[in-house]
Enzyme design. Structure first.
Site, PDB file in Angstrom:
ATOM      1  N   LYS A 195      -6.967  -4.815  -3.404  1.00 42.99           N
ATOM      2  CA  LYS A 195      -7.860  -5.439  -2.331  1.00 42.99           C
ATOM      3  C   LYS A 195      -8.767  -4.505  -1.922  1.00 42.99           C
ATOM      4  O   LYS A 195      -8.560  -3.170  -1.816  1.00 42.99           O
ATOM      5  CB  LYS A 195      -6.696  -5.913  -1.303  1.00 42.99           C
ATOM      6  CG  LYS A 195      -6.003  -4.922  -0.750  1.00 42.99           C
ATOM      7  CD  LYS A 195      -4.932  -5.348   0.486  1.00 42.99           C
ATOM      8  CE  LYS A 195      -4.152  -4.207   1.184  1.00 42.99           C
ATOM      9  NZ  LYS A 195      -4.786  -3.300   1.942  1.00 42.99           N
ATOM     10  N   HIS A 246     -10.697   0.622  -2.776  1.00 39.74           N
ATOM     11  CA  HIS A 246     -12.148   0.567  -2.228  1.00 39.74           C
ATOM     12  C   HIS A 246     -12.932   1.345  -2.940  1.00 39.74           C
ATOM     13  O   HIS A 246     -12.785   2.392  -3.636  1.00 39.74           O
ATOM     14  CB  HIS A 246     -12.045   1.503  -0.727  1.00 39.74           C
ATOM     15  CG  HIS A 246     -11.346   0.870   0.229  1.00 39.74           C
ATOM     16  ND1 HIS A 246     -11.321  -0.515   0.696  1.00 39.74           N
ATOM     17  CD2 HIS A 246     -10.346   1.340   1.078  1.00 39.74           C
ATOM     18  CE1 HIS A 246     -10.648  -0.859   1.725  1.00 39.74           C
ATOM     19  NE2 HIS A 246      -9.788   0.444   2.006  1.00 39.74           N
ATOM     20  N   HIS A 265     -10.961   6.828   2.009  1.00 37.75           N
ATOM     21  CA  HIS A 265      -9.425   6.818   1.424  1.00 37.75           C
ATOM     22  C   HIS A 265      -9.513   5.635   0.293  1.00 37.75           C
ATOM     23  O   HIS A 265      -9.836   4.667   0.224  1.00 37.75           O
ATOM     24  CB  HIS A 265      -8.581   6.047   2.735  1.00 37.75           C
ATOM     25  CG  HIS A 265      -8.540   4.881   3.109  1.00 37.75           C
ATOM     26  ND1 HIS A 265      -9.721   4.731   4.229  1.00 37.75           N
ATOM     27  CD2 HIS A 265      -7.923   3.661   2.898  1.00 37.75           C
ATOM     28  CE1 HIS A 265      -9.786   3.478   4.347  1.00 37.75           C
ATOM     29  NE2 HIS A 265      -8.591   2.665   3.620  1.00 37.75           N
ATOM     30  N   CYS A 288      -1.806  -2.991   7.674  1.00 37.16           N
ATOM     31  CA  CYS A 288      -1.881  -4.093   6.367  1.00 37.16           C
ATOM     32  C   CYS A 288      -0.558  -4.709   6.320  1.00 37.16           C
ATOM     33  O   CYS A 288      -0.606  -5.908   5.741  1.00 37.16           O
ATOM     34  CB  CYS A 288      -2.236  -3.113   5.102  1.00 37.16           C
ATOM     35  SG  CYS A 288      -3.756  -2.623   5.215  1.00 37.16           S
ATOM     36  N   ASP A 315      -4.575  -0.954  -1.871  1.00 43.18           N
ATOM     37  CA  ASP A 315      -5.850  -0.770  -1.435  1.00 43.18           C
ATOM     38  C   ASP A 315      -6.738  -0.147  -2.119  1.00 43.18           C
ATOM     39  O   ASP A 315      -6.408   1.136  -2.706  1.00 43.18           O
ATOM     40  CB  ASP A 315      -5.664   0.170  -0.102  1.00 43.18           C
ATOM     41  CG  ASP A 315      -6.589  -0.433   1.167  1.00 43.18           C
ATOM     42  OD1 ASP A 315      -6.971  -1.043   1.327  1.00 43.18           O
ATOM     43  OD2 ASP A 315      -6.836   0.775   1.927  1.00 43.18           O
ATOM     44  N   ASP A 365       0.733  -1.462  -0.059  1.00 44.37           N
ATOM     45  CA  ASP A 365      -0.077   0.032   0.040  1.00 44.37           C
ATOM     46  C   ASP A 365       0.915   1.375  -0.053  1.00 44.37           C
ATOM     47  O   ASP A 365       0.683   2.030   0.806  1.00 44.37           O
ATOM     48  CB  ASP A 365      -0.901   0.045   1.087  1.00 44.37           C
ATOM     49  CG  ASP A 365      -1.971  -1.028   1.160  1.00 44.37           C
ATOM     50  OD1 ASP A 365      -1.989  -1.871   0.475  1.00 44.37           O
ATOM     51  OD2 ASP A 365      -2.844  -1.128   1.985  1.00 44.37           O
TER      52      ASP A 365
HETATM   53  C1  VGL Z   1      -4.559   0.506   5.844  1.00 45.37           C
HETATM   54  C2  VGL Z   1      -6.243   1.273   7.267  1.00 45.37           C
HETATM   55  C3  VGL Z   1      -7.176   1.202   6.319  1.00 45.37           C
HETATM   56  C4  VGL Z   1      -3.224   0.185   5.591  1.00 45.37           C
HETATM   57  C5  VGL Z   1      -5.884   0.252   4.862  1.00 45.37           C
HETATM   58  O1  VGL Z   1      -2.971  -0.110   4.523  1.00 45.37           O
HETATM   59  O2  VGL Z   1      -2.628  -0.220   6.532  1.00 45.37           O
HETATM   60  N1  VGL Z   1      -5.056   1.059   7.098  1.00 45.37           N
HETATM   61  N2  VGL Z   1      -6.789   0.605   5.009  1.00 45.37           N
HETATM   62 ZN    ZN Z   2      -8.392   0.702   3.372  1.00 40.43          ZN
END
Ligand code: VGL
Ligand code: ZN
Length: 208
Positions: free
Chosen positions: A108, A50, A83, A153, A48, A8
């Site tokens: 993901k 979403h 996010h 993550c 990430d 990420d």
């Molecule tokens: C993450 C919170 C929400 C991460 C991703 O990449 O650690 N943390 N989504």
């Molecule tokens: Zn996330």
């Protein structure tokens, strides 16, 4: 086969992003050095990714604020600011990251009903991503993991790598990772160590 898994490294988790990890961008030059000189056969990245109505977003829970706790897919869930929305600049990889070197990208967090901290499967373990299958097919025997965020993550990806890829040596590159909460980072590193994940630094890897 030796693989590097970058978790990420997206604008959203860097200063100026929607869910900034303190000094998250500091790991980008380290990641680029590891890509270039770390001796890896394979470079893999997670992203990430979403939908706008993702259930981990506080905006989807009336009356809730970011960092409150709610329930999602039957489990306690930290609610986040919106996010890494699909196709948004927040979801793009950091502009200085050497994405040309990526052999595989694992997106993901696409199912609005469950979060997916791990790059390997959703938090409820009901659905897996394609990452473990890909790494098995590539006959990866050593997997080094780093990125954002250490206490979310990165940790869940490393623990799942141990569980889902038996026999694979898994290491965390500590200085190439940053976390959201300092206490959470300390606890996450202990938990990883307790689960057979070696903790290493980029200096050791680049010196080899
Ligand atoms: C993450 C919170 C929400 C991460 C991703 O990449 O650690 N943390 N989504
Ligand atoms: Zn996330």
């Amino acid at each position: 086969m030796k693989a590097l898994l970058l978790i990420d490294l997206q604008n959203g988790f860097c200063p100026g992003g929607n869910l900034p990890v303190p000094a998250g961008d500091a790991v980008v030059p380290i990641a680029n050095r590891l890509i270039e000189d770390g001796g890896y056969d394979l470079i893999v990245a997670s992203q990430d990714w979403h939908p706008a109505n993702h259930g981990s977003f506080a905006s989807q829970h009336p009356g809730a604020k970011p960092f409150d706790t709610a329930t999602l897919s039957g489990k306690p869930q930290v609610l986040w600011p919106d996010h890494c929305m699909q196709e948004s600049p927040d979801a793009e990889f950091h502009p200085e990251l050497n994405t040309d070197a990526f052999d595989y990208v694992q997106q993901k967090g696409e199912n609005p009903a469950v979060d997916s901290y791990s790059a390997f499967r959703d938090n409820d373990h009901a659905a897996v991503t394609g990452l473990a299958g890909y790494l098995r097919a590539q006959q990866v025997s050593e997997l080094d993991i780093c990125g954002l965020a250490t206490d979310y993550c990165v940790k869940f990806s490393a623990l799942d790598a141990r569980e889902m890829l038996p026999g694979v040596q898994v290491r965390l590159i500590e200085d190439a990772s940053r976390g959201i909460d300092p206490q959470g980072v300390t606890a996450a590193i202990s938990e990883m160590r307790d689960n057979g994940i070696a903790i290493v630094t980029s200096r050791e890897i680049l010196a080899d």
